[in-house]
Each structure stands twice: as structure tokens, then as C-alpha cells.
Write an enzyme that holds these catalytic residues in place. Structure first.
Site, mmCIF file in Angstrom:
data_model
loop_
_atom_site.group_PDB
_atom_site.id
_atom_site.type_symbol
_atom_site.label_atom_id
_atom_site.label_comp_id
_atom_site.label_asym_id
_atom_site.label_seq_id
_atom_site.Cartn_x
_atom_site.Cartn_y
_atom_site.Cartn_z
ATOM 1 C CD GLU A 1 5.089 7.548 4.948
ATOM 2 O OE1 GLU A 1 5.991 6.745 5.207
ATOM 3 O OE2 GLU A 1 3.975 7.528 5.503
ATOM 4 C CB CYS B 1 0.021 7.053 6.946
ATOM 5 S SG CYS B 1 1.114 5.857 6.148
ATOM 6 C CG HIS C 1 -3.689 4.573 7.361
ATOM 7 N ND1 HIS C 1 -3.296 4.975 6.102
ATOM 8 C CD2 HIS C 1 -2.669 3.835 7.869
ATOM 9 C CE1 HIS C 1 -2.075 4.502 5.870
ATOM 10 N NE2 HIS C 1 -1.675 3.813 6.922
#
Length: 391
Positions: A79, A111, A233
Site C-alpha cells: 500500500e 495489509c 497481522h
């Protein structure tokens, strides 16, 4: 056919700022950063590093001549893209010298990008078993000096070779996923920094995890006892623990102790790098694999991927016999050992350095950057990349 991660490499810039010193400079109790957020150091990217060079440096560490000949798809998850048209994968393909008869694309969903890349790679390899796919998760997290999100900045990239007969982790086909249009985090085209609704984003992260976990259990009859560890994550290292705590009561005391212990190990690298967006989950996996001393072949590792906006997915893989020998443990240990601490003032100065946006020419001091692959400057609105081994 078994498909999964055959190699995994990591790169982060050689400079960082200490979170205790940053907290003191911001008149914040250091415990808020080190305990409340769970971060110790934050990688700082110099102007000679961007998403392309971070990815290329991470891949350079693990690819051999056979990989360069067999890779026929490069997927660049980010990103922090540097061009609205040209994929960062094209630059990486050239900088690494991958054979020309390959596809090269860039994928974006916050993400989640690298996970999307892995799932695409599995499909490609199922149709082309002799192929190898290079999947890259590369980002520079920027919110701005003195902002609420400053503490969750970072920079780095994870590179993975996906193939049949993988030496590290066979990825199972069972998966659960979810998409919902939420505005918890975003970065408009015109903005150099991201915007985030922190409390809402935390809530969505946990809600997505619970949704896909319950889906996964219902579809495949899974329980916590099936997993040796679960990696998350990690925009910051306390985030994953908040989600994990929501399901620990579903297992035995032994399950709880095992999962929490392995979770702590899986956050070690993230604590000293910071948020690297698309690569964060896979840096957590790397930390678990390289620092745990009790993992063994056959162990099942759960993986929770979350990309704000939002897409979430829960899937898993099984460790392979001799997986440790396929890891670049010594190289990553040296990478961390060679880093240099910046003062808060030096960090602010580095953060403020940017490339021109008016088409002017600039030459950068790449001698000051120990990385093999760097941004050497700009000319005619084009970034100039250099692989020092080719000079």
C-alpha cells in the site's frame, strides 16, 4: 499436490529510533509505547529506500540462479506503491535479474496484499507445477511526526518463494475469508500519510478475526488443539493478543499456555521493526520460525491476515521436515545487529526528506546506505534504481 513457502527473506532499513526516547520526546509515558502498544524500536527508511528497494533487498537475500530461471510470476503486495500505473514488481523483476518470460503485477488491499498474492500464487502453481512465484509484502508505514499513529510506523519487506514441495511450510487449502466496506483506515491518492480511526480499526480487526475463525471452525471442524501456534497481522504487537484472548477460553489450559507462549515469540521481530503493513503477518511468522526452539515438522500454524477497509482471512500451513535449514537465520540476525540507532532529531530529519514531485533532477548519496539495492535519484519524473553488485 503440496504447495507452500519454500524460502522466506526479510529486509529492513539499517536505521531505527528507540521507542522509549521517542515517548520521552513526545512527553508520553514510555510504558504506553513499550507495554501498551508493545513496541521497542521503529525502523526508519532513508530517502534512498522505498517499497521497491525494500522488496528487492529482501528477495536478493534468498534467490539463487535456479529461482531466477524458474520464477515466472512476481506479485508485489503493497500500500506504498510508487506509481499509479507501473507495478513495483516490474522494477523488482529487473533489479534481481529474473528471466524475462514472467508476469509481474502489483496488488493492493491494505495489509492483506501479500496474502492475496500467496493465494494467487497457489492457483498459478497448481496449473504450472514447475513454476515458482515470488510474493512480496513491502511497505513504509507513515502517519506523520507527532501524530497519534506515529508510534505504529515502520519499514520493511518480506519476500517469499512459493512452489511445489516447499521446504518450510505447506499451505493447506482450507480457508475462511470476509470482505466488508468499512472506513477504519485509508490513504487517498493525494496524501503521503495514512488516516486511521484507531479505536474503530481495533474493533474491526477483532470482529473480522472472530468471524473468520468461527467460519473456519464450522467449515472444517477445527479446534484450538489443532494449532501449535497462530500468527497474526501485527500493526503493533499488542493487537494480535487482543484478538487471541477472545478465543483462548475455547481450549484447554495447555492450549492457552502453548498459544500465548508462541504468540510472544512471534512478535519479537515486529517489536523491533514496527508496522510494515503487508509484510507484518509474515514477519511474525518468520519470528516464530526462527526464534522458537520447540517447533517440529507436522506442526500446524494458523495465520490471520487483515487489511483495513476491509478484508480478513484465516488459513493455515504445516511445517516441513528440516524447515530450519531453509531459513536465513544468520542473515537476519546480522541484519538486526548492524542497525544504527537514530536520535529523535535525526529520525525527524530523515522522515522529512522526500523525493521531488516537480520533475527536477536529484542525485542521492547511496554510499551512506549499506543496502545493495537503492534509490539513486530522480530524473524526468522517474526514480532511478541501482543494484550495487552490477556496478
Amino acid at each position: 499436490m503440496e504447495i507452500g513457502i519454500d524460502k522466506i527473506g526479510f529486509y529492513t532499513p539499517n536505521t531505527y529510533v528507540d521507542m522509549v526516547k521517542l515517548a520521552e520526546a513526545r512527553n508520553v509515558d514510555p510504558a504506553k509505547y513499550t507495554i501498551g502498544i508493545g513496541q521497542e524500536k521503529m525502523a526508519v527508511a532513508p530517502v534512498t529506500q522505498d517499497a521497491v528497494t525494500l522488496a528487492a533487498n529482501a528477495a536478493l537475500q534468498i534467490l539463487d540462479e535456479e529461482d531466477l530461471e524458474k520464477i515466472d510470476l512476481v506479485i508485489f503486495g503493497t500500500e506504498s506503491g510508487i506509481d499509479n500505473s507501473k507495478a513495483g514488481a516490474v522494477y523488482v523483476h529487473d533489479l534481481l535479474g529474473i528471466q524475462p518470460h514472467a508476469r509481474a503485477i502489483e496488488v493492493k488491499q491494505a495489509c492483506y496484499g501479500a496474502t492475496a498474492g500467496i493465494q494467487m500464487a497457489k492457483g498459478h502453481i497448481a496449473l504450472n507445477p514447475e513454476s515458482r512465484v515470488l510474493v512480496l509484502g513491502t511497505d513504509i508505514s507513515r502517519y506523520g511526526i507527532g501524530t497519534a499513529g506515529e508510534v505504529t510506523q515502520g519499514a520493511g519487506a518480506v519476500a517469499m518463494v512459493i512452489s511445489t514441495k516447499p521446504r518450510i511450510l505447506v499451505l493447506e487449502n482450507e480457508s475462511a475469508y470476509l470482505t466488508s466496506e468499512v472506513m477504519d483506515f485509508w490513504r487517498p491518492i493525494y496524501s503521503e500519510t495514512a488516516f486511521v480511526d484507531g479505536k474503530y480499526s481495533n474493533e474491526q480487526y477483532i470482529a473480522f478475526f472472530l468471524n473468520v475463525w468461527e467460519q473456519y471452525k464450522a467449515k472444517y471442524g477445527a479446534t484450538l488443539a489443532d494449532f501449535e501456534a497462530i500468527c497474526f497481522h501485527l500493526p503493533y504487537t499488542k493487537m494480535g493478543m487482543k484478538a487471541l484472548r477472545e478465543i483462548l477460553d475455547q481450549g484447554s489450559q495447555a492450549d492457552r499456555e502453548r498459544l500465548v507462549a508462541h504468540y510472544q515469540t512471534s512478535t519479537s521481530y515486529n517489536k523491533i521493526v514496527g508496522n510494515i503493513y503487508t509484510g507484518s503477518l509474515y514477519l511474525s511468522l518468520l519470528s516464530l520460525l526462527e526464534l522458537s526452539d520447540d517447533l517440529k515438522a507436522g506442526d500446524k500454524i494458523g495465520l490471520f491476515s487483515y487489511g483495513s477497509g476491509a478484508v480478513g482471512e484465516f488459513f493455515a500451513g504445516r511445517l516441513q521436515e528440516g524447515f530450519r535449514e531453509a531459513l536465513a537465520i544468520a542473515e537476519h540476525k546480522a541484519l538486526f545487529a548492524d542497525r544504527k540507532e537514530l536520535t529523535v532529531e535525526e529520525y525527524e530529519a530523515v522522515f522529512s526528506q522526500t523525493l521531488p514531485t516537480d520533475g527536477s533532477t536529484v542525485t542521492l548519496d547511496i554510499a551512506a546506505d549499506p543496502a545493495v539495492i537503492c534509490v539513486a535519484g530522480m530524473e524526468d519524473n522517474k526514480r532511478l534504481y541501482i543494484n550495487k553488485t552490477n556496478e
